[in-house]
Design a protein around this motif. Structure first.
Motif: not given
Lengths: 370, 379
Positions: B335-346
């Motif tokens: 899975y890829s780690l992304k920051l949604q709207k720079r605040k939460s980790l998805v």
């Protein structure tokens, strides 16, 4: 560009709240004349000092004598460098028998004999750094000639602790060291890579030939290139967690080091990183020719006749038969002759264009707009 | 040398939350008895108790969260600090639920790490409900969507509308830009230990033992779960770094301690600084094994969609299973780690053209996940 990035990040130091950047220079046997990495080390030292009055260096010399380093640099820089001399008497042989004369060494060299005791070592470095700071240099870089030598005297965790403490200390703005990768186990090298933010290594331009191959003589003469050139690989750990991989060519000319960029390297780097797909999409030249020679089943009549495809233009065979007849006429003539021979069905294939790729109309979703 | 058996050798676990017999287990009874569970603990499949990892996507991927009584290991990448994101979310989730947290780190001041813990996002109820309803509708249509278009429909959640409220309490979204409130951090049940100057692991071991015994001594009925977070256990600057077998026996005793208690342990370690055989032994000792991989700059842009937002890759190697001999088979393990709207980790699945089945086979052979960049990505 890689070298410029390194020098810049070493010179800039760390942002507040972060640890100091640390460069690990790796030296290995395949790159001949291990002095190549030492040349890079000296080059970095010189470029850091020459950038202005703000930067100063504390050099911990294990591998060469301090006077060697002082002779390399022009006298204007002698004030901005402090040397910790661990070369002359690392095992304290001389000082045990003959106590050293007090004012023997020049002002900027400090002799250190007790190398086993790393906290003392750390405090000497910090003392020198404070000295330089007091003189007005706000950015102090620590350069360690060879961490390999340090590992002879102290165990690995304490050496790493020392380096980490140096990184955390507020007086130190950046740090770089040289290590010989062949003299240590892989896990030692990876531990040093773990605590550093930049990793630079040298590789030979021409690999050693495979002696089982026939043409040895040609490859041996090309090995000579290794003596003047090398590949400089840099791995940078960036703040956002991405890793930047760079590769440049290094030229050593009369003791000075020149860096030039190699354009073809990025593809090599990318090849290691993309997942290996099981099917190979590209065609080799031979495969391309074979594909051009393939007769598709709807292009021939199945009765061994010459393949003629009506492609909307006059084909060679038709012009041979009757140069003045029209295209349609030529075709119907052929049809009649065929009908006389057999009652099997016939295939008439009209190609749209000559350069049609076989699968070009495959994806019907191309115009789908969600 | 025995390195500890796999999940299947331990069929029962005497933690106080789990239901051992499954005959009386049904969704109706679980919802009525769930009020006796402390906040942050949920009963999942096969009567096992879960705590949230702090990342809702990760809970879903692992089938409910981290099993109470298990040891989760995260293999770090030497180039990227993303394991700290996982640790932060894990610890914040525990503090928000009022659970005891023990943190051990290889720095001189581990307390300063607590200052980087994120605080939970306060979400509006209406938005959350709308999202769940549309997912349920999609499931009912039974569409088989081609891989190109999956990214437009988002991930299907397995939670039905009945448990929606409980789901929200169980795991919260964290805002990584906002630090956790000070008074929550200063409470008595958050402890920090430094592992840097320790020459052996006996001190850390004693701390863990007292922490776990304190958990069971509290009040009897409503004792909460506990969380142990150990950062970079085999960091090379720690004094015990060269004592490989000591570290292994520490992990084994931690595993035994945690197994018979209400705690979850998360240990991160940089696998590249260990020798291969020792690294394999560490991985075998984990109940759940995850690994983080850094992304090289720019090179994978043409293969993956949404590349710019990605921080790194998370690879799931092993998932703990309790009261069942059926292994957990995941749809995708990278899975890829992304920051949604720079605040939460998805965590998102990677969108790429399907690769032939060879990727599954060779993943098994390259499972040691060293820092070599040539290893495969499994989609």
């Amino acid at each position: 560009m890689a070298e410029g990035l390194i020098v810049r990040s070493l010179r800039d130091g760390s942002l507040p709240g972060e640890h100091a950047p640390a460069l690990c220079l790796e030296d290995s046997l395949p790159s001949p004349l291990a002095s190549h990495s030492h040349a890079v080390f000296r080059h970095l030292l010189a470029s850091l000092l020459s950038t202005g009055t703000g930067t100063a260096v504390v050099l911990v010399a294990f591998h060469r004598s301090p006077s060697f380093y002082l002779s390399l640099l022009s006298p204007t820089f002698h004030n901005s460098i402090r040397l910790l001399d661990c070369y002359s008497d690392p095992l304290a042989w001389k000082s045990n028998h003959h106590p050293p004369p007090p004012s023997h060494s020049p002002q900027n060299i400090t002799l250190l004999t007790n190398l086993n005791h790393l906290p003392h070592f750390l405090s000497s470095i910090l003392h020198l750094a404070k000295d330089l700071g007091a003189q007005g240099h706000d950015r102090v870089t620590v350069a360690i000639d060879s961490v390999t030598h340090m590992l002879r005297h102290a165990p690995l965790p304490s050496v790493l602790q020392l380096l980490t403490n140096l990184r955390c200390h507020e007086k130190i703005s950046s740090l770089f060291w040289l290590i010989h990768t062949d003299l240590h186990e892989p896990k030692v090298i990876s531990s040093f890579e773990y605590i550093s933010t930049m990793i630079a290594s040298l590789q030979p331009i021409v690999q050693l030939p495979d002696y089982a191959n026939a043409n040895i003589s040609a490859s041996i003469t090309s090995l000579e290139e290794n003596y003047s050139k090398a590949k400089f690989n840099v791995r940078l750990k960036r703040r956002n967690g991405r890793v930047k991989l760079l590769c440049e060519e290094l030229l050593i000319e009369q003791g000075s080091v020149k860096f030039s960029s190699v354009p073809s390297v990025s593809s090599v780097v990318a090849q290691n990183l993309i997942p290996k797909v099981q099917f190979n999409i590209q065609l080799s030249d031979k495969e391309r020719m074979d594909r051009a020679n393939v007769v598709l089943p709807f292009e021939h009549q199945g009765n061994g006749q010459n393949i003629e495809i009506y492609d909307g233009r006059r084909s060679l065979s038709e012009s041979q038969k009757d140069p003045s007849s029209t295209k349609i006429g030529g075709l119907s003539e052929q049809k009649r002759s065929n009908n006389n021979k057999s009652e099997k069905g016939e295939i008439h294939y009209i190609r749209d264009s000559d350069d049609e790729q076989p699968d070009s109309d495959e994806d019907p979703d191309d115009d789908l707009d969600i | 040398m025995a390195t500890g058996g796999g999940q299947q050798e331990r069929p029962t676990r005497p933690s106080s939350f789990s239901r051992v017999s499954s005959s009386s287990f049904s969704p109706a009874s679980s919802s009525s008895t769930s009020t006796s569970l402390p906040p942050g603990v949920r009963i999942g499949a096969n009567g096992a108790a879960f705590v949230s990892s702090g990342i809702p996507d990760l809970d879903r991927i692992l089938g409910g969260g981290f099993l109470v009584g298990s040891v989760v290991m995260v293999m770090e990448d030497a180039d990227a600090p993303h394991h700290l994101l996982l640790l932060r979310n894990f610890m914040s989730q525990g503090i928000v639920h009022g659970q005891s947290v023990l943190f051990a780190g290889p720095t001189k001041e581990p307390r300063s790490f607590l200052g980087t813990l994120p605080s939970p996002v306060v979400q509006k109820e209406g938005l959350k409900i709308k999202h769940d309803v549309s997912d349920v509708q999609d499931k009912e249509k039974g569409l088989r969507i081609a891989w190109q278009y999956k990214k437009y429909f988002g991930e299907q959640t397995a939670v039905d509308s009945h448990n929606r409220d409980k789901k929200q309490e169980f795991s919260s979204d964290f805002d990584l830009r906002k630090p956790l409130e000070r008074q929550l951090l200063n409470s008595q049940n958050v402890e920090c230990i430094s592992t840097q100057d320790a020459f052996d692991l006996s001190k850390l071991q004693n701390h863990c033992l007292t922490f776990v015994s304190k958990l069971s001594m509290k009040d009897g009925i409503n004792s909460n779960a506990g969380r142990i977070a150990i950062q970079s256990l085999c960091a090379p600057q720690c004094g015990y770094f060269e004592k490989d077998w000591d570290m292994l026996s520490f992990i084994r005793s931690l595993r035994a301690t945690v197994q018979s208690s209400n705690a979850v342990a998360v240990i991160t370690f940089p696998a590249s600084v260990l020798s291969n055989s020792i690294s394999k032994r560490w991985q075998h000792l984990a109940d759940t094994l995850l690994s983080i991989r850094a992304i090289p700059d720019k090179d994978l842009a043409k293969l993956l969609t949404g590349y710019q937002d990605m921080l790194g890759f998370l690879h799931v190697h092993k998932v703990a299973q309790f009261n069942s001999q059926v292994p957990v088979i995941l749809d995708a393990s990278t899975y890829s780690l992304k920051l949604q709207k720079r605040k939460s980790l998805v965590l998102e699945r990677l969108n790429q053209a399907p690769v032939e089945g060879s990727s599954g086979v060779s993943y098994a052979t390259s499972g040691s996940c060293s820092s070599s960049k040539g290893s495969l990505l499994d989609f």
